[in-house]
Design a protein around this motif. Structure first.
Motif, PDB file in Angstrom:
ATOM      1  N   GLU A  36       0.792  -1.342  -0.092  1.00  0.00           N
ATOM      2  CA  GLU A  36      -0.022   0.103   0.030  1.00  0.00           C
ATOM      3  C   GLU A  36       0.905   1.181  -0.020  1.00  0.00           C
ATOM      4  O   GLU A  36       0.344   2.446  -0.284  1.00  0.00           O
ATOM      5  N   PHE A  37       2.133   1.277   0.175  1.00  0.00           N
ATOM      6  CA  PHE A  37       2.900   2.356   0.309  1.00  0.00           C
ATOM      7  C   PHE A  37       4.402   2.241  -0.581  1.00  0.00           C
ATOM      8  O   PHE A  37       5.172   2.874  -0.569  1.00  0.00           O
ATOM      9  N   ALA A  38       4.059   1.305  -1.386  1.00  0.00           N
ATOM     10  CA  ALA A  38       5.249   0.945  -2.289  1.00  0.00           C
ATOM     11  C   ALA A  38       5.307   1.673  -3.826  1.00  0.00           C
ATOM     12  O   ALA A  38       6.102   1.039  -4.485  1.00  0.00           O
ATOM     13  N   SER A 102       5.563  12.789   3.740  1.00  0.00           N
ATOM     14  CA  SER A 102       4.810  11.736   4.908  1.00  0.00           C
ATOM     15  C   SER A 102       4.072  10.949   3.979  1.00  0.00           C
ATOM     16  O   SER A 102       4.478  10.243   3.139  1.00  0.00           O
ATOM     17  N   ARG A 103       2.626  11.254   4.047  1.00  0.00           N
ATOM     18  CA  ARG A 103       1.837  10.501   3.271  1.00  0.00           C
ATOM     19  C   ARG A 103       0.624  11.117   3.178  1.00  0.00           C
ATOM     20  O   ARG A 103       0.221  12.412   3.838  1.00  0.00           O
ATOM     21  N   ARG A 104      -0.299  10.717   2.133  1.00  0.00           N
ATOM     22  CA  ARG A 104      -1.714  11.472   2.101  1.00  0.00           C
ATOM     23  C   ARG A 104      -1.531  12.993   1.663  1.00  0.00           C
ATOM     24  O   ARG A 104      -2.614  13.603   2.067  1.00  0.00           O
ATOM     25  N   ASP A 140      -6.298   2.180  -2.082  1.00  0.00           N
ATOM     26  CA  ASP A 140      -5.629   3.373  -1.283  1.00  0.00           C
ATOM     27  C   ASP A 140      -5.083   2.964   0.068  1.00  0.00           C
ATOM     28  O   ASP A 140      -5.259   1.589   0.498  1.00  0.00           O
ATOM     29  N   ASN A 141      -5.083   3.656   1.194  1.00  0.00           N
ATOM     30  CA  ASN A 141      -4.949   3.091   2.490  1.00  0.00           C
ATOM     31  C   ASN A 141      -5.647   4.429   3.464  1.00  0.00           C
ATOM     32  O   ASN A 141      -5.001   5.655   3.207  1.00  0.00           O
ATOM     33  N   GLU A 142      -6.436   3.929   4.257  1.00  0.00           N
ATOM     34  CA  GLU A 142      -7.061   4.904   5.333  1.00  0.00           C
ATOM     35  C   GLU A 142      -7.355   6.294   4.672  1.00  0.00           C
ATOM     36  O   GLU A 142      -6.891   7.378   4.939  1.00  0.00           O
ATOM     37  N   TYR A 143      -8.316   6.281   3.768  1.00  0.00           N
ATOM     38  CA  TYR A 143      -9.007   7.696   3.377  1.00  0.00           C
ATOM     39  C   TYR A 143      -9.308   8.526   4.285  1.00  0.00           C
ATOM     40  O   TYR A 143     -10.004   8.120   5.328  1.00  0.00           O
ATOM     41  N   SER A 266      -7.979  -1.123  13.933  1.00  0.00           N
ATOM     42  CA  SER A 266      -8.233  -1.299  15.358  1.00  0.00           C
ATOM     43  C   SER A 266      -6.934  -0.969  16.466  1.00  0.00           C
ATOM     44  O   SER A 266      -6.102  -1.931  16.412  1.00  0.00           O
ATOM     45  N   TYR A 267      -6.927   0.008  16.752  1.00  0.00           N
ATOM     46  CA  TYR A 267      -5.874   0.701  17.780  1.00  0.00           C
ATOM     47  C   TYR A 267      -6.639   1.004  19.205  1.00  0.00           C
ATOM     48  O   TYR A 267      -6.486   2.128  19.419  1.00  0.00           O
ATOM     49  N   PRO A 268      -7.104  -0.112  19.853  1.00  0.00           N
ATOM     50  CA  PRO A 268      -7.898   0.305  20.990  1.00  0.00           C
ATOM     51  C   PRO A 268      -7.137   1.114  22.015  1.00  0.00           C
ATOM     52  O   PRO A 268      -7.610   2.192  22.841  1.00  0.00           O
ATOM     53  N   MET A 312      -8.280  -4.888   9.252  1.00  0.00           N
ATOM     54  CA  MET A 312      -7.271  -4.926   8.398  1.00  0.00           C
ATOM     55  C   MET A 312      -5.963  -4.760   9.011  1.00  0.00           C
ATOM     56  O   MET A 312      -4.715  -5.309   8.904  1.00  0.00           O
ATOM     57  N   GLU A 313      -6.303  -3.995  10.407  1.00  0.00           N
ATOM     58  CA  GLU A 313      -4.659  -3.689  10.928  1.00  0.00           C
ATOM     59  C   GLU A 313      -5.410  -3.621  12.494  1.00  0.00           C
ATOM     60  O   GLU A 313      -6.017  -3.037  12.906  1.00  0.00           O
ATOM     61  N   GLN A 314      -4.699  -4.806  13.186  1.00  0.00           N
ATOM     62  CA  GLN A 314      -5.138  -4.672  14.660  1.00  0.00           C
ATOM     63  C   GLN A 314      -3.687  -4.458  15.398  1.00  0.00           C
ATOM     64  O   GLN A 314      -2.553  -4.867  15.097  1.00  0.00           O
ATOM     65  N   ASN A 320       2.786   4.324  18.138  1.00  0.00           N
ATOM     66  CA  ASN A 320       3.718   5.414  18.203  1.00  0.00           C
ATOM     67  C   ASN A 320       3.141   6.884  18.143  1.00  0.00           C
ATOM     68  O   ASN A 320       3.666   7.755  18.466  1.00  0.00           O
ATOM     69  N   TRP A 321       1.869   6.861  17.830  1.00  0.00           N
ATOM     70  CA  TRP A 321       1.085   8.084  17.342  1.00  0.00           C
ATOM     71  C   TRP A 321       0.054   8.544  18.265  1.00  0.00           C
ATOM     72  O   TRP A 321      -0.238   9.639  18.324  1.00  0.00           O
ATOM     73  N   ALA A 322       0.038   8.027  19.232  1.00  0.00           N
ATOM     74  CA  ALA A 322      -0.938   8.538  20.226  1.00  0.00           C
ATOM     75  C   ALA A 322      -0.367   9.444  21.453  1.00  0.00           C
ATOM     76  O   ALA A 322       0.952   9.490  21.239  1.00  0.00           O
ATOM     77  N   GLN A 360       9.378   6.742  10.475  1.00  0.00           N
ATOM     78  CA  GLN A 360       8.398   7.340  11.368  1.00  0.00           C
ATOM     79  C   GLN A 360       7.718   6.501  12.194  1.00  0.00           C
ATOM     80  O   GLN A 360       7.542   6.774  13.424  1.00  0.00           O
ATOM     81  N   GLU A 361       7.938   4.997  11.863  1.00  0.00           N
ATOM     82  CA  GLU A 361       7.026   4.210  12.703  1.00  0.00           C
ATOM     83  C   GLU A 361       7.956   3.262  13.495  1.00  0.00           C
ATOM     84  O   GLU A 361       7.763   2.141  13.852  1.00  0.00           O
ATOM     85  N   GLN A 362       9.229   3.806  13.703  1.00  0.00           N
ATOM     86  CA  GLN A 362      10.133   2.679  14.327  1.00  0.00           C
ATOM     87  C   GLN A 362       9.803   2.438  15.767  1.00  0.00           C
ATOM     88  O   GLN A 362      10.051   1.301  16.256  1.00  0.00           O
ATOM     89  N   MET A 363       9.081   3.281  16.634  1.00  0.00           N
ATOM     90  CA  MET A 363       8.614   3.010  17.717  1.00  0.00           C
ATOM     91  C   MET A 363       7.263   2.105  17.991  1.00  0.00           C
ATOM     92  O   MET A 363       6.701   2.045  19.062  1.00  0.00           O
ATOM     93  N   HIS A 364       6.871   1.730  16.692  1.00  0.00           N
ATOM     94  CA  HIS A 364       5.584   1.095  16.733  1.00  0.00           C
ATOM     95  C   HIS A 364       5.933  -0.588  16.581  1.00  0.00           C
ATOM     96  O   HIS A 364       6.527  -0.682  15.818  1.00  0.00           O
ATOM     97  N   ALA A 365       5.292  -1.320  17.845  1.00  0.00           N
ATOM     98  CA  ALA A 365       5.455  -2.728  17.859  1.00  0.00           C
ATOM     99  C   ALA A 365       4.939  -3.385  16.200  1.00  0.00           C
ATOM    100  O   ALA A 365       3.947  -2.835  15.680  1.00  0.00           O
TER     101      ALA A 365
HETATM  102  C1  GAL Z   1      -2.673   3.141  10.423  1.00  0.00           C
HETATM  103  C2  GAL Z   1      -1.845   3.099   9.157  1.00  0.00           C
HETATM  104  C3  GAL Z   1      -0.727   2.452   8.831  1.00  0.00           C
HETATM  105  C4  GAL Z   1      -0.027   2.455  10.138  1.00  0.00           C
HETATM  106  C5  GAL Z   1      -0.857   2.356  11.648  1.00  0.00           C
HETATM  107  C6  GAL Z   1      -0.024   2.616  12.668  1.00  0.00           C
HETATM  108  O1  GAL Z   1      -3.313   4.453  10.635  1.00  0.00           O
HETATM  109  O2  GAL Z   1      -2.899   2.749   8.168  1.00  0.00           O
HETATM  110  O3  GAL Z   1      -0.103   2.506   7.867  1.00  0.00           O
HETATM  111  O4  GAL Z   1       0.370   3.846   9.975  1.00  0.00           O
HETATM  112  O5  GAL Z   1      -1.552   3.163  11.369  1.00  0.00           O
HETATM  113  O6  GAL Z   1      -0.509   2.493  13.716  1.00  0.00           O
END
Ligand code: GAL
Length: 655
Positions: A36-38, A102-104, A140-143, A266-268, A312-314, A320-322, A360-365
């Motif tokens: 999706e980002f390639a 970045s993106r979008r 795409d990804n997350e409109y 889903s990022y609870p 799609m994403e659990q 890293n983003w909250a 950007q997402e190196q701190m994301h597990a």
């Molecule tokens: C989503 C996005 C992913 C990734 C993820 C990180 O919003 O679709 O590409 O950035 O967050 O939690």
């Protein structure tokens, strides 16, 4: 019920791909989402395609027996494209073009970018449309992620004028709908109209609402170009998109008309930190996530594509983003996965296979650490896969998800209306829906979240916490139904142009007035600390904050009154009306009365325990810190877990 994962072969040396694929299978993964980002690796220069690496990545995954969700890479237009066509960039409210890096960064209204998007989608469709590993396509990804639905580019402004011309036909109709006589805003032709931005004080609310509708339509149109192409080159494969949590900037129901499956990310824990929960809730749920955040979206997205939906994403560990990024308690990744299956998910796919040690997402597990060892999320995914296998051999896995008895109506236009004209800083219509939903879940009720167009047959309780939009068609269908109905504050209070309703002598709740048997005479928002007490006619009190209405009961009778004895919650036959922002006990009272009238059995579940029926399986999910003894009514056999459910654990019963 399958597990999946998001994978980025372009982030890793090719020498490790085969081992990755082998280990995915070992974990129990069946579906892999890629690419999706390639774009910069697929087309490094204009018209120069380097498919070889992606061909080999696909071959590696296929050889391991994995199924692939191929994505279009349009969320990340590469540098050469932006440089060649800077007009494709989105523009923010300050007139600043969104920068590269970045993106979008694209604008949905850019016709030249739409052409580029069609071109790269066609190239991918031609290349992989018939590939035996491809089971689905993600557009795409997350409109809209990172606040990118609304743009004020030249293309958007021009598109808006055309859109208005189509909607209103002649300028007099627009002037009337927007009320432009107010403050001398009248227009002589569509060419004079501009985007609602940069004004001295509040811009015309109807203009903002139309701009939101326009922006939403642009997203739908952008997506449709891709879905049309993918259906042509890859018939028979599912076309999906991955939506977000608490994100309402475009009409997801409209976009889903072009999809086979609604998926969401889903990022609870991130949502618990970043959204409207109270400081106490944020603390309490920091490592668990609010139990109803996930299920709210599961039930919402299940209502979009005839019941077909995936995660799609659990979240697999800390993100890293909250604002703060705590680690889930051990067991939560497993519990979230089972929770999604309980609500009918076809696939739960984790983000991502391995934590990236750069960018950007190196701190994301991920499921794996950067050093290729399995992280806690990977351990728990493996456990779920084994449990699934065991259940699939010993028991008949539910294939059909039953319709719930309770419907909660979720309407994107109403959400936009409340955002444009909140009247009180904390009147958040999404939160209002969530709070009502959460109470229904605490009462042990399963809920379908539906659009205002949904067929209401079979529902015995229909809850409209925030249906601000005047909706005569829905009112008529509710009147023709036999369901009990609960209306929240501001229901039906605005017409299509965000003005007072057209019927019922121009007072709220407009088209719902006959059902509710009330007329709203005055509304007031309450600053923090200003509260009102509710006295329930059958005893007891609850509190009201944020919002209060003064009602005239035409045919309704109060079931609760304010301290000044004016009606606070009313009943009119099958319809209840809440004249303000109820607290949890208040919601419990009114929803309890309506559920009782609907003949629905209510169980006040132990704190932070939730149940959910899927086919003939009944799930018991324990989000609390203590073990809980809970055997659901009608249970005949324990398929997974035990009558005593450990903290962060699940039991599944055949009923
Ligand atoms: C989503 C996005 C992913 C990734 C993820 C990180 O919003 O679709 O590409 O950035 O967050 O939690």
């Amino acid at each position: 019920m399958k597990l999946g994962v998001c994978y980025y072969p372009e982030h890793w040396p090719e020498s490790g791909w085969e081992d990755d694929a082998r280990r995915m299978v070992e974990v129990g993964i069946q579906v892999v989402r890629i690419a999706e980002f390639a774009w910069s690796r697929i087309e490094p220069s204009p018209g120069v395609f380097t498919w070889d690496w992606l061909d080999r990545a696909m071959a590696t995954l296929h050889a391991a027996g994995l199924q692939v969700v191929m994505c279009t890479p349009t969320a990340t237009p590469p540098k050469w494209l932006v440089d060649a066509d800077p007009g494709m960039l989105a523009v923010d409210a300050h007139g600043q073009a969104r920068g590269f890096g970045s993106r979008r960064h694209y604008c949905f209204s850019s016709l030249s970018y739409r052409a580029q998007s069609a071109r790269i989608t066609t190239a991918l469709g031609e290349r992989y449309g018939q590939h035996p590993a491809v089971v689905a396509w993600q557009t795409d990804n997350e409109y809209g992620c990172h606040d990118t639905v609304v743009s004020y580019s030249a293309a958007a402004r021009q598109g808006f004028r055309v859109w208005l011309q189509q909607r209103y036909g002649d300028i007099a109709a627009l002037n009337a709908a927007w009320g432009t006589v107010f403050w001398s805003q009248e227009y002589r032709n569509f060419g004079e109209v501009d985007a609602p931005v940069g004004t001295v004080t509040e811009v015309t609310p109807a203009q903002r609402l139309d701009y939101q509708r326009f922006a939403s339509d642009q997203v739908v149109a952008f997506n449709r170009i891709q879905t049309d192409i993918l259906r042509q080159y890859s018939p028979g494969r599912d076309v999906v998109h991955n939506f977000m949590g608490f994100f309402t900037e475009f009409d997801h129901h409209a976009l889903c008309a072009d999809l086979d499956v609604a998926t969401w990310d889903s990022y609870p824990l991130g949502f618990t930190q970043n959204f409207f929960l109270t400081p106490e809730e944020k603390r309490h749920y920091a490592r668990i996530g609010h139990p109803d955040i996930n299920s709210f979206h599961h039930d919402l997205y299940r209502g979009m594509c005839q019941g077909r939906w995936w995660v799609m994403e659990q979240q697999p560990g800390p993100v890293n983003w909250a604002q703060w990024n705590p680690a889930p308690l051990d067991g939560m990744v497993r519990l979230w996965t089972w929770q999604a299956f309980a609500h009918g998910a076809e696939v739960v796919s984790y983000f991502r296979w391995r934590q990236a040690p750069f960018a950007q997402e190196q701190m994301h597990a991920g499921l794996n650490r950067p050093d290729r060892t399995l992280d806690q999320g990977g351990v728990e995914a493996t456990q779920v896969a084994q449990e699934l296998l065991q259940l699939q051999t010993q028991a008949h896995v539910p294939t059909a998800y039953p319709q719930a008895k309770v419907a909660l109506v979720f309407d994107f236009t109403s959400i936009w209306m409340a955002k444009i004209q909140p009247q009180g800083a904390d009147f958040n219509a999404v939160e209002l829906c969530f709070r009502a939903y959460s109470m229904l879940r605490q009462m042990g009720l399963d809920v379908d979240i539906v659009s205002s167009h949904a067929n209401l047959d079979g529902y015995s309780l229909v809850v409209l916490p925030a249906h601000m939009r005047e909706d005569a068609a829905l009112a008529a269908r509710l009147a023709a139904s036999t369901a009990q109905i609960v209306l929240g504050p501001r229901s039906g209070s605005k017409n299509v142009s965000l003005a007072f309703p057209e019927c019922a002598e121009a007072m709220p709740p407009g088209a719902f007035a006959a059902l509710a048997g009330v007329k709203v005479q005055r509304v007031a928002s309450l600053p923090p600390g200003l509260e009102d007490a509710l006295h329930w006619t059958d005893g007891g009190h609850s509190n009201l904050t944020r919002w209060r209405e003064d009602l005239l009961c035409t045919t309704a009778a109060p079931v609760a009154v304010f301290a000044d004895n004016k009606p606070a919650v009313t009943q009119n036959g099958r319809t209840w009306y809440a004249a303000g922002w109820l607290d949890a006990p208040g919601w419990r009272r009114v929803l309890g009365m309506a559920a009782q009238a609907a003949g629905l059995p209510v169980v006040d579940l132990p704190t932070d325990v939730r149940t959910q029926r899927c086919g003939d399986w009944q799930f018991v999910m324990n989000f609390s810190a203590a073990e809980v003894q809970f055997v659901p009514a009608g249970a005949v056999q324990c398929l997974l877990g035990a009558p005593v459910v450990a903290p962060q654990a699940v039991s599944i019963w055949k009923v």
